[in-house]
Design a protein around this motif. Structure first.
Motif, PDB file in Angstrom:
ATOM      1  N   MET A 151       0.842  -1.175   0.000  1.00  0.00           N
ATOM      2  CA  MET A 151       0.000   0.000   0.000  1.00  0.00           C
ATOM      3  C   MET A 151       0.886   1.237   0.000  1.00  0.00           C
ATOM      4  N   GLU A 152       0.505   2.193  -0.781  1.00  0.00           N
ATOM      5  CA  GLU A 152       1.239   3.454  -0.917  1.00  0.00           C
ATOM      6  C   GLU A 152       0.360   4.580  -0.398  1.00  0.00           C
ATOM      7  N   LYS A 153       0.901   5.421   0.485  1.00  0.00           N
ATOM      8  CA  LYS A 153       0.145   6.548   1.045  1.00  0.00           C
ATOM      9  C   LYS A 153       0.946   7.830   0.912  1.00  0.00           C
ATOM     10  N   MET A 154       0.247   8.930   0.649  1.00  0.00           N
ATOM     11  CA  MET A 154       0.876  10.246   0.546  1.00  0.00           C
ATOM     12  C   MET A 154      -0.060  11.284   1.146  1.00  0.00           C
ATOM     13  N   ASP A 155       0.521  12.267   1.823  1.00  0.00           N
ATOM     14  CA  ASP A 155      -0.223  13.401   2.351  1.00  0.00           C
ATOM     15  C   ASP A 155       0.540  14.677   2.028  1.00  0.00           C
ATOM     16  N   PHE A 156      -0.165  15.698   1.548  1.00  0.00           N
ATOM     17  CA  PHE A 156       0.457  16.976   1.259  1.00  0.00           C
ATOM     18  C   PHE A 156      -0.627  18.039   1.149  1.00  0.00           C
ATOM     19  N   TYR A 157      -0.200  19.293   1.111  1.00  0.00           N
ATOM     20  CA  TYR A 157      -1.123  20.426   0.996  1.00  0.00           C
ATOM     21  C   TYR A 157      -0.938  21.093  -0.353  1.00  0.00           C
ATOM     22  N   VAL A 158      -2.044  21.633  -0.902  1.00  0.00           N
ATOM     23  CA  VAL A 158      -1.986  22.323  -2.192  1.00  0.00           C
ATOM     24  C   VAL A 158      -2.684  23.677  -2.091  1.00  0.00           C
ATOM     25  N   TYR A 159      -2.355  24.553  -3.048  1.00  0.00           N
ATOM     26  CA  TYR A 159      -2.946  25.889  -3.134  1.00  0.00           C
ATOM     27  C   TYR A 159      -4.198  25.901  -4.005  1.00  0.00           C
ATOM     28  N   LEU A 160      -4.933  24.821  -4.059  1.00  0.00           N
ATOM     29  CA  LEU A 160      -6.160  24.705  -4.843  1.00  0.00           C
ATOM     30  C   LEU A 160      -7.314  24.392  -3.906  1.00  0.00           C
ATOM     31  N   SER A 161      -8.528  24.585  -4.379  1.00  0.00           N
ATOM     32  CA  SER A 161      -9.688  24.129  -3.612  1.00  0.00           C
ATOM     33  C   SER A 161      -9.766  22.605  -3.762  1.00  0.00           C
ATOM     34  N   PRO A 162     -10.475  21.926  -2.876  1.00  0.00           N
ATOM     35  CA  PRO A 162     -10.638  20.478  -3.045  1.00  0.00           C
ATOM     36  C   PRO A 162     -11.245  20.119  -4.406  1.00  0.00           C
ATOM     37  N   LYS A 163     -12.206  20.912  -4.854  1.00  0.00           N
ATOM     38  CA  LYS A 163     -12.840  20.642  -6.148  1.00  0.00           C
ATOM     39  C   LYS A 163     -11.838  20.773  -7.286  1.00  0.00           C
ATOM     40  N   GLU A 164     -11.026  21.836  -7.272  1.00  0.00           N
ATOM     41  CA  GLU A 164     -10.017  22.032  -8.325  1.00  0.00           C
ATOM     42  C   GLU A 164      -8.990  20.904  -8.304  1.00  0.00           C
ATOM     43  N   ALA A 165      -8.552  20.511  -7.103  1.00  0.00           N
ATOM     44  CA  ALA A 165      -7.579  19.412  -6.980  1.00  0.00           C
ATOM     45  C   ALA A 165      -8.167  18.121  -7.510  1.00  0.00           C
ATOM     46  N   ALA A 166      -9.419  17.835  -7.170  1.00  0.00           N
ATOM     47  CA  ALA A 166     -10.071  16.610  -7.641  1.00  0.00           C
ATOM     48  C   ALA A 166     -10.175  16.586  -9.160  1.00  0.00           C
ATOM     49  N   GLU A 167     -10.521  17.721  -9.752  1.00  0.00           N
ATOM     50  CA  GLU A 167     -10.648  17.779 -11.216  1.00  0.00           C
ATOM     51  C   GLU A 167      -9.313  17.527 -11.902  1.00  0.00           C
ATOM     52  N   LYS A 168      -8.235  18.080 -11.376  1.00  0.00           N
ATOM     53  CA  LYS A 168      -6.910  17.857 -11.968  1.00  0.00           C
ATOM     54  C   LYS A 168      -6.497  16.394 -11.865  1.00  0.00           C
ATOM     55  N   VAL A 169      -6.760  15.779 -10.719  1.00  0.00           N
ATOM     56  CA  VAL A 169      -6.404  14.372 -10.539  1.00  0.00           C
ATOM     57  C   VAL A 169      -7.279  13.485 -11.426  1.00  0.00           C
ATOM     58  N   LYS A 170      -8.562  13.758 -11.497  1.00  0.00           N
ATOM     59  CA  LYS A 170      -9.447  12.961 -12.362  1.00  0.00           C
ATOM     60  C   LYS A 170      -8.996  13.013 -13.808  1.00  0.00           C
ATOM     61  N   LYS A 171      -8.636  14.206 -14.270  1.00  0.00           N
ATOM     62  CA  LYS A 171      -8.181  14.357 -15.653  1.00  0.00           C
ATOM     63  C   LYS A 171      -6.903  13.553 -15.900  1.00  0.00           C
ATOM     64  N   ALA A 172      -5.964  13.616 -14.969  1.00  0.00           N
ATOM     65  CA  ALA A 172      -4.683  12.916 -15.133  1.00  0.00           C
ATOM     66  C   ALA A 172      -4.825  11.401 -15.036  1.00  0.00           C
ATOM     67  N   VAL A 173      -5.628  10.942 -14.110  1.00  0.00           N
ATOM     68  CA  VAL A 173      -5.717   9.501 -13.845  1.00  0.00           C
ATOM     69  C   VAL A 173      -6.575   8.767 -14.865  1.00  0.00           C
ATOM     70  N   THR A 174      -7.534   9.460 -15.468  1.00  0.00           N
ATOM     71  CA  THR A 174      -8.425   8.779 -16.409  1.00  0.00           C
ATOM     72  C   THR A 174      -8.035   8.968 -17.874  1.00  0.00           C
ATOM     73  N   ALA A 175      -6.951   9.694 -18.140  1.00  0.00           N
ATOM     74  CA  ALA A 175      -6.561   9.964 -19.527  1.00  0.00           C
ATOM     75  C   ALA A 175      -5.226   9.319 -19.864  1.00  0.00           C
ATOM     76  N   GLY A 176      -5.058   9.010 -21.118  1.00  0.00           N
ATOM     77  CA  GLY A 176      -3.777   8.558 -21.653  1.00  0.00           C
ATOM     78  C   GLY A 176      -3.171   7.374 -20.936  1.00  0.00           C
ATOM     79  N   LEU A 177      -1.895   7.547 -20.581  1.00  0.00           N
ATOM     80  CA  LEU A 177      -1.107   6.474 -19.978  1.00  0.00           C
ATOM     81  C   LEU A 177      -1.697   5.975 -18.661  1.00  0.00           C
TER      82      LEU A 177
END
Length: 114
Positions: free
Chosen positions: A1-27
């Motif tokens: 199991m791999e776990k990561m925790d960090f803080y970002v300068y985005l809203s939760p919604k913006e962060a979720a959208e960026k991750v969804k786009k990256a994880v569901t596209a291409g490679l």
């Protein structure tokens, strides 16, 4: 199991959208299994997204859980990947969990609080 925790300068919604786009596209062609959004009375939000992807190198499906909230000064992101291991006794996943969680982290890399 791999776990990561960090803080970002985005809203939760913006962060979720960026991750969804990256994880569901291409490679990183994972699929979204579930998504849960909770908006609190004070305008704060909590978002959970569950992804799944098949990894040929481990011969199994791996899951990635993305959790983000803005209950503190910056948005906290928690990533947890698992389920990519083979067999009943050995849970070695040939790096599938690390690869899956790293793909999500990379999507947010430029927004991570230093």
């Amino acid at each position: 199991m791999e776990k990561m925790d960090f803080y970002v300068y985005l809203s939760p919604k913006e962060a979720a959208e960026k991750v969804k786009k990256a994880v569901t596209a291409g490679l990183y062609s994972g699929e979204i299994l579930d998504e849960y959004v909770r908006i609190l009375p004070n305008g704060k939000e909590i978002i959970m997204v569950l992804f799944e992807k098949y990894y040929m190198r481990s011969g199994n499906r791996a899951t990635l859980t993305f959790l983000a909230d803005n209950l503190e000064e910056h948005t906290r992101v928690h990533l947890s990947a698992g389920g990519g291991g083979q067999g009943v006794i050995f849970r070695f996943d040939w790096g599938a969990g690390a690869s899956f969680s790293t793909s999500a982290r990379d999507a947010l890399a430029e927004y991570i609080c230093k």
